[in-house]
Design a protein around this motif. Structure first.
Motif, PDB file in Angstrom:
ATOM      1  N   UNK A   1       0.809  -1.218   0.000  1.00 32.47           N
ATOM      2  CA  UNK A   1       0.000   0.000   0.000  1.00 32.47           C
ATOM      3  C   UNK A   1       0.842   1.269   0.000  1.00 32.47           C
ATOM      4  N   UNK A   2       0.155   2.421   0.308  1.00 32.41           N
ATOM      5  CA  UNK A   2       0.800   3.738   0.279  1.00 32.41           C
ATOM      6  C   UNK A   2       1.635   3.937   1.539  1.00 32.41           C
ATOM      7  N   UNK A   3       2.852   3.442   1.526  1.00 32.37           N
ATOM      8  CA  UNK A   3       3.701   3.546   2.720  1.00 32.37           C
ATOM      9  C   UNK A   3       5.012   4.268   2.428  1.00 32.37           C
ATOM     10  N   UNK A   4       5.195   4.769   1.176  1.00 36.74           N
ATOM     11  CA  UNK A   4       6.436   5.477   0.838  1.00 36.74           C
ATOM     12  C   UNK A   4       6.361   6.894   1.409  1.00 36.74           C
ATOM     13  N   UNK A   5       7.198   7.174   2.385  1.00 32.24           N
ATOM     14  CA  UNK A   5       7.203   8.498   3.021  1.00 32.24           C
ATOM     15  C   UNK A   5       8.205   9.435   2.354  1.00 32.24           C
ATOM     16  N   UNK A   6       9.308   8.875   1.872  1.00 36.04           N
ATOM     17  CA  UNK A   6      10.321   9.723   1.244  1.00 36.04           C
ATOM     18  C   UNK A   6      11.124   8.885   0.274  1.00 36.04           C
ATOM     19  N   UNK A   7      11.513   9.516  -0.847  1.00 37.64           N
ATOM     20  CA  UNK A   7      12.333   8.848  -1.839  1.00 37.64           C
ATOM     21  C   UNK A   7      13.279   9.869  -2.431  1.00 37.64           C
ATOM     22  N   UNK A   8      14.605   9.522  -2.459  1.00 40.13           N
ATOM     23  CA  UNK A   8      15.578  10.468  -2.998  1.00 40.13           C
ATOM     24  C   UNK A   8      16.747   9.729  -3.613  1.00 40.13           C
ATOM     25  N   UNK A   9      17.361  10.404  -4.604  1.00 42.26           N
ATOM     26  CA  UNK A   9      18.580   9.904  -5.234  1.00 42.26           C
ATOM     27  C   UNK A   9      19.760  10.391  -4.406  1.00 42.26           C
ATOM     28  N   UNK A  10      20.619   9.460  -3.930  1.00 43.31           N
ATOM     29  CA  UNK A  10      21.729   9.901  -3.083  1.00 43.31           C
ATOM     30  C   UNK A  10      23.095   9.579  -3.649  1.00 43.31           C
ATOM     31  N   UNK A  11      23.176   8.844  -4.787  1.00 43.53           N
ATOM     32  CA  UNK A  11      24.504   8.541  -5.314  1.00 43.53           C
ATOM     33  C   UNK A  11      24.399   8.227  -6.803  1.00 43.53           C
ATOM     34  N   UNK A  12      25.406   8.694  -7.562  1.00 41.36           N
ATOM     35  CA  UNK A  12      25.571   8.346  -8.971  1.00 41.36           C
ATOM     36  C   UNK A  12      27.000   7.855  -9.144  1.00 41.36           C
ATOM     37  N   UNK A  13      27.144   6.633  -9.761  1.00 42.60           N
ATOM     38  CA  UNK A  13      28.485   6.034  -9.840  1.00 42.60           C
ATOM     39  C   UNK A  13      28.700   5.475 -11.230  1.00 42.60           C
ATOM     40  N   UNK A  14      29.922   5.678 -11.738  1.00 39.82           N
ATOM     41  CA  UNK A  14      30.373   5.026 -12.970  1.00 39.82           C
ATOM     42  C   UNK A  14      31.737   4.419 -12.700  1.00 39.82           C
ATOM     43  N   UNK A  15      32.037   3.363 -13.446  1.00 43.57           N
ATOM     44  CA  UNK A  15      33.307   2.672 -13.252  1.00 43.57           C
ATOM     45  C   UNK A  15      33.078   1.222 -12.853  1.00 43.57           C
ATOM     46  N   UNK A  16      34.176   0.498 -12.707  1.00 44.42           N
ATOM     47  CA  UNK A  16      34.060  -0.922 -12.331  1.00 44.42           C
ATOM     48  C   UNK A  16      33.283  -1.065 -11.026  1.00 44.42           C
ATOM     49  N   UNK A  17      32.387  -2.046 -10.923  1.00 43.18           N
ATOM     50  CA  UNK A  17      32.081  -3.082 -11.934  1.00 43.18           C
ATOM     51  C   UNK A  17      30.932  -2.708 -12.855  1.00 43.18           C
ATOM     52  N   UNK A  18      30.534  -1.408 -12.915  1.00 46.62           N
ATOM     53  CA  UNK A  18      29.431  -1.004 -13.791  1.00 46.62           C
ATOM     54  C   UNK A  18      29.910  -1.071 -15.233  1.00 46.62           C
ATOM     55  N   UNK A  19      29.137  -1.692 -16.127  1.00 45.27           N
ATOM     56  CA  UNK A  19      29.571  -1.830 -17.519  1.00 45.27           C
ATOM     57  C   UNK A  19      29.748  -0.465 -18.190  1.00 45.27           C
ATOM     58  N   UNK A  20      30.614  -0.401 -19.187  1.00 47.81           N
ATOM     59  CA  UNK A  20      30.775   0.860 -19.937  1.00 47.81           C
ATOM     60  C   UNK A  20      29.446   1.282 -20.561  1.00 47.81           C
ATOM     61  N   UNK A  21      29.219   2.616 -20.618  1.00 40.37           N
ATOM     62  CA  UNK A  21      27.982   3.134 -21.175  1.00 40.37           C
ATOM     63  C   UNK A  21      26.821   3.061 -20.214  1.00 40.37           C
ATOM     64  N   UNK A  22      27.066   2.685 -18.967  1.00 41.97           N
ATOM     65  CA  UNK A  22      26.032   2.595 -17.955  1.00 41.97           C
ATOM     66  C   UNK A  22      26.469   3.375 -16.714  1.00 41.97           C
ATOM     67  N   UNK A  23      25.546   3.576 -15.831  1.00 43.13           N
ATOM     68  CA  UNK A  23      25.852   4.186 -14.541  1.00 43.13           C
ATOM     69  C   UNK A  23      24.938   3.599 -13.481  1.00 43.13           C
ATOM     70  N   UNK A  24      25.387   3.761 -12.246  1.00 47.48           N
ATOM     71  CA  UNK A  24      24.624   3.245 -11.104  1.00 47.48           C
ATOM     72  C   UNK A  24      23.953   4.409 -10.393  1.00 47.48           C
ATOM     73  N   UNK A  25      22.633   4.291 -10.208  1.00 55.05           N
ATOM     74  CA  UNK A  25      21.847   5.295  -9.491  1.00 55.05           C
ATOM     75  C   UNK A  25      21.344   4.676  -8.194  1.00 55.05           C
ATOM     76  N   UNK A  26      21.708   5.264  -7.074  1.00 56.17           N
ATOM     77  CA  UNK A  26      21.317   4.717  -5.774  1.00 56.17           C
ATOM     78  C   UNK A  26      20.222   5.573  -5.171  1.00 56.17           C
ATOM     79  N   UNK A  27      19.115   4.898  -4.749  1.00 51.63           N
ATOM     80  CA  UNK A  27      17.957   5.596  -4.194  1.00 51.63           C
ATOM     81  C   UNK A  27      17.742   5.137  -2.755  1.00 51.63           C
TER      82      UNK A  27
END
Length: 861
Positions: free
Chosen positions: A798-824
């Motif tokens: 149900x509706x239990x999400x109180x807060x949602x935010x992006x806190x990190x953006x990462x590129x590099x190993x082990x993330x494949x080339x042409x991609x990035x990691x978004x942490x929420x």
């Protein structure tokens, strides 16, 4: 602004003895002439008449010869050792006077213009107990070398007599402020008339026509008016009067009384010919000009400028003339109108200037179109005294009277002889009569003026009132013919204003409107203040810029030729010709403020502005011309409303340099596009609206890869935020990587939700979940965030999400080339229970699944 010496004014109207400039100002303000300044007496202290009784030349080592003088100053003489009066000793460097001459002496304690205080002092081996004065030292003219000898001015007085009164130096001068519609008050004649209205003092019109002014003109100097292309369908010149005076010593000094009056009026005495024309202009209000007759070839032709026409004006500047300029020309070698003598009503040319060798003069007095003169004066930046009067409207009946007065003064003081022949090209037409309902003044002003009062006031102004119908009842209509000196009287409401003015503004009651009951600020006002407060609390400095722009500013922003923001409303009478348009976006003027601050060394900026922009519609018709004193029809009001361009309110901000300053805590942080996006979202959140952030299309003046498109939830465009394009930054001279945002505040306010229902604060603990998703680098983080939010909200918990935010953006190993990691980071909380691990995991799984479905996201290992 006109300066009014009281003694000069008294030649036109009876001014009671002892009247001060302050009293005069108080009287004139009752008829709408405001005081600008009161200029005190030019000289204060003991300025007296002295008689030279001894004069001893004493050569000096420097080659200069001074005169050691003994001067009898009457009751102001010194005292000898035996107690008898003795003349004062004064050192003087001038040599144009001798023993027995009466001169002007400034005794110790006198303050001359400058200010320059006189005191006893030792010089050239003597104690000089005062100063023998020249005209320049007293502010009476430019003659500095020659001492004033009273006999040469036709003046006579006993030693010790107060010279201030003798020379008119002890008189205060009132400077008044004249509104543009009262041009006749740029003369002693006009101000005297108004003083008579204010006080009832008898007024004598010194510009009244004499019998010789009403007689037909005989063949004088040939003059032709050839205005084949008048602007706004009004002739550029409808009257031209000229007369020749021969044998005049035009370069001799004008009489002392005339020089004194010109100086009091703020003009510099030059020579007899120039001073006489200036004096009559100040006295009667008619600008005049004198030509060296030897340099003028008949006929004189008044015409518009032709392509290639040039003129060197009296100030020594060569000017390229515009085809709208009205010119005075002559005809050398039979070439009719070939040579330019001057710009009509503005300034004469150097070729026909009166010089020391001039003996024969051609005196001109004309009536020129105010619009033509005003445009030429502004076009060539010549704010001459003549132009000031012509552009406000000059009495067309004055030229012949004024020329006669100039000729009389030249003959009297210059020894000339006037030609009997006279030129008077008169094409003037009486102004149209105005039909006035006698009840209109009472209706508009709110004072019960009787019909006799209305007619009496108008006749006092100089109007001719005729064809009265039922005047006693006050409901009839009269025909009013305005006087020639009042070109501003063109419609009934102008006459109403004259009635109110002459009957006294103090008779108009002061009625305060009843303030209706209210509830304070409107919703819109509260919302706008909330936005301004939020920006200020976030560190933005609020500014205000003028809404005027020029096409060069659109070029600096890099707007394409067909960009709708270039379609702007052009002002008919702009303050500056370089900025004749109304802005269509807020950044264009806000960036000018940024540029000004950066140019003065302030490079770390965070400034904002809230203001309206003007967006004209290409389909809108022009605004209709509505009549005065009657209510417009509904159709006219609708047309007027349609003609008004849209004027939405925008909010914009610019950040340059460091957003977080450097200090002992570490290095500072440069403002970037994320700060601009955060500022725009702060504006919306201040009023309870959330903005969606999307990748923006390429649009000026933004950087194509570092700009966000800001939308409402339904996709409505609100604005843009991000980094400015490098070419824009370079064109404006801003620090590198400057960022900005601009949003349509009206669109944001229209999306403000209704009253918010308060919900209880949950007392149960929160659960936290972190999700790191690997997505292609070209996928915007905002779209991934939206997918995570949608998936989490749709979970079985149900509706239990109180807060949602992006806190990190990462590129590099082990993330494949042409991609990035978004942490929420998710914060979950229920209102009625403590969440279980399974419920939190279900939310996490639903969020990952939705992100995978939309963007192919996978959990980072």
């Amino acid at each position: 602004m006109p300066r009014i010496p009281l003694t000069w004014l008294a030649e036109h109207v009876e001014v009671p003895a002892g009247t001060t400039a302050e009293q005069l100002a108080s009287d004139l303000v009752r008829v709408g002439l405001e005081e600008e300044a009161i200029h005190p007496a030019a000289v204060t202290g003991p300025l007296v008449v002295g008689r030279v009784v001894e004069l001893t030349p004493e050569p000096q080592k420097n080659g200069k010869t001074i005169n050691w003088c003994r001067v009898d100053v009457g009751a102001h003489n010194g005292t000898a050792e035996d107690g008898t009066p003795e003349p004062r000793g004064i050192v003087c460097g001038a040599h144009n006077f001798g023993v027995g001459d009466d001169v002007v002496v400034a005794l110790p304690g006198t303050v001359l213009p400058g200010p320059f205080a006189i005191a006893s002092r030792k010089t050239y081996g003597h104690v000089s107990d005062g100063m023998i004065c020249s005209s320049r030292e007293l502010g009476l003219g430019e003659d500095h070398e020659g001492i004033i000898v009273l006999a040469r001015l036709g003046l006579e007085a006993a030693p010790g007599t107060d010279a201030r009164g003798l020379l008119g130096l002890g008189e205060e001068v009132l400077e008044i402020n004249v509104t543009p519609d009262r041009g006749y008050c740029f003369s002693m004649r006009g101000v005297a008339r108004e003083y008579g209205h204010a006080t009832g003092a008898p007024f004598t019109d010194r510009a009244a026509l004499a019998p010789q002014d009403e007689s037909p003109a005989v063949d004088g100097f040939s003059v032709e008016v050839d205005d084949a292309a008048p602007i706004h369908d009004v002739p550029g010149c409808d009257r031209f009067v000229a007369q020749v005076v021969r044998g005049v010593d035009a370069a001799r000094p004008s009489p002392a009384w005339m020089q004194r009056r010109l100086t009091q009026a703020g003009m510099r005495p030059i020579s007899l010919a120039v001073d006489v024309t200036n004096y009559v202009m100040l006295d009667l209000g008619q600008p005049l000009h004198a030509y060296d007759l030897a340099q003028v070839a008949a006929p004189v032709v008044v015409r518009r400028a032709r392509a290639g026409d040039r003129l060197t004006t009296l100030d020594g500047t060569e000017r390229s003339l515009h085809t709208e300029d009205l010119l005075i020309t002559d005809s050398p070698e039979g070439e009719r109108g070939a040579r330019v003598l001057g710009i009509a009503g503005v300034m004469g040319g150097a070729d026909s200037e009166v010089t020391a060798s001039t003996r024969d003069l051609l005196v001109e007095g004309a009536h020129f179109d105010p619009v033509s003169v005003a445009r030429s004066a502004r076009r060539h930046r010549i704010p001459s005294e003549a132009a000031k009067r012509f552009e406000r409207g000059v009495d067309p009946a004055l030229p012949r009277v004024a020329v006669r007065r100039v000729v009389e003064l030249l003959v009297e003081h210059g020894g000339g002889v006037a030609d009997v022949e006279l030129t008077d090209v008169d094409r003037t037409a009486p102004a149209p009569a105005i039909m006035l309902n006698l009840g209109l003044p009472a209706q508009l002003v709110g004072v019960p003026y009787g019909p006799e009062q209305v007619v009496g006031a108008l006749e006092a102004v100089g109007c001719t009132v005729s064809s009265p119908h039922d005047v006693a009842g006050g409901t009839g209509t009269v025909s009013v013919q305005p006087p020639t000196w009042r070109p501003d009287l063109t419609m009934p409401v102008d006459l109403v204003e004259e009635v109110a003015r002459l009957e006294g503004y103090d008779a108009v009651p002061s009625v305060l409107p009843v303030a209706p009951a209210g509830r304070g600020l409107s919703d819109g006002q509260r919302a706008r203040r909330a936005v301004a407060r939020a920006l200020a609390e976030a560190g933005y400095v609020e500014t205000l810029s003028y809404p005027f722009v020029g096409s060069h500013q659109h070029d600096e922003l890099g707007l394409p030729a067909q960009d709708p923001r270039r379609r702007s409303l052009r002002l008919a009478n702009p303050i500056s010709e370089q900025q004749p348009e109304m802005r269509t976006n807020l950044l264009v003027t806000l960036l000018e403020t940024v540029r000004r601050n950066v140019g003065r060394g302030l490079t770390d900026l965070a400034i904002s502005e809230t203001g309206v922009v003007t967006l004209p519609s290409p389909e809108a018709d022009g605004a209709p011309q509505l009549p005065g004193a009657v209510r417009p029809t509904d159709r006219d009001l609708d047309r007027l409303e349609l003609a008004v361009p849209a004027q939405p309110r925008h909010v914009a901000a610019v950040l340059t340099g460091l957003r977080d300053p450097a200090g002992w805590w570490g290095a500072g942080r440069r403002a970037d596009h994320t700060d601009a996006i955060a500022g725009a979202r702060l504006v919306a959140r201040a009023v309870g609206v959330e903005l969606e952030v999307r990748q923006a299309e390429e649009i000026a003046p933004w950087h194509p890869g570092r700009t966000a498109r800001l939308e409402l939830a339904d996709g409505t465009l609100v604005g843009y935020a991000g980094e400015l394009h490098p070419t824009v930054v370079t064109a404006l001279g801003l620090p590198d990587r400057a960022v900005a945002f601009e949003v349509d505040l009206d669109v944001v306010l229209a999306a403000v939700p209704g009253p918010v229902q308060a919900t209880p604060v949950s007392t149960y603990p929160a659960a936290k979940e972190d999700i790191a998703l690997v997505v292609p680098a070209e996928v915007p983080a905002g779209e991934v965030l939206d997918a995570v939010r949608t998936g989490a909200a749709a979970s079985s918990a149900g509706e239990i999400v109180e807060d949602l935010r992006l806190f990190d953006v990462y590129t590099g190993d082990p993330v494949p080339p042409g991609h990035r990691s978004l942490a929420f980071a998710l914060r979950l909380r229920a209102q009625d229970r403590t969440l279980t691990a399974a419920e939190a995991a279900a939310v996490r799984e639903a969020a990952v699944a939705e992100a995978a479905r939309r963007h192919g996201a996978v959990l980072r290992g």
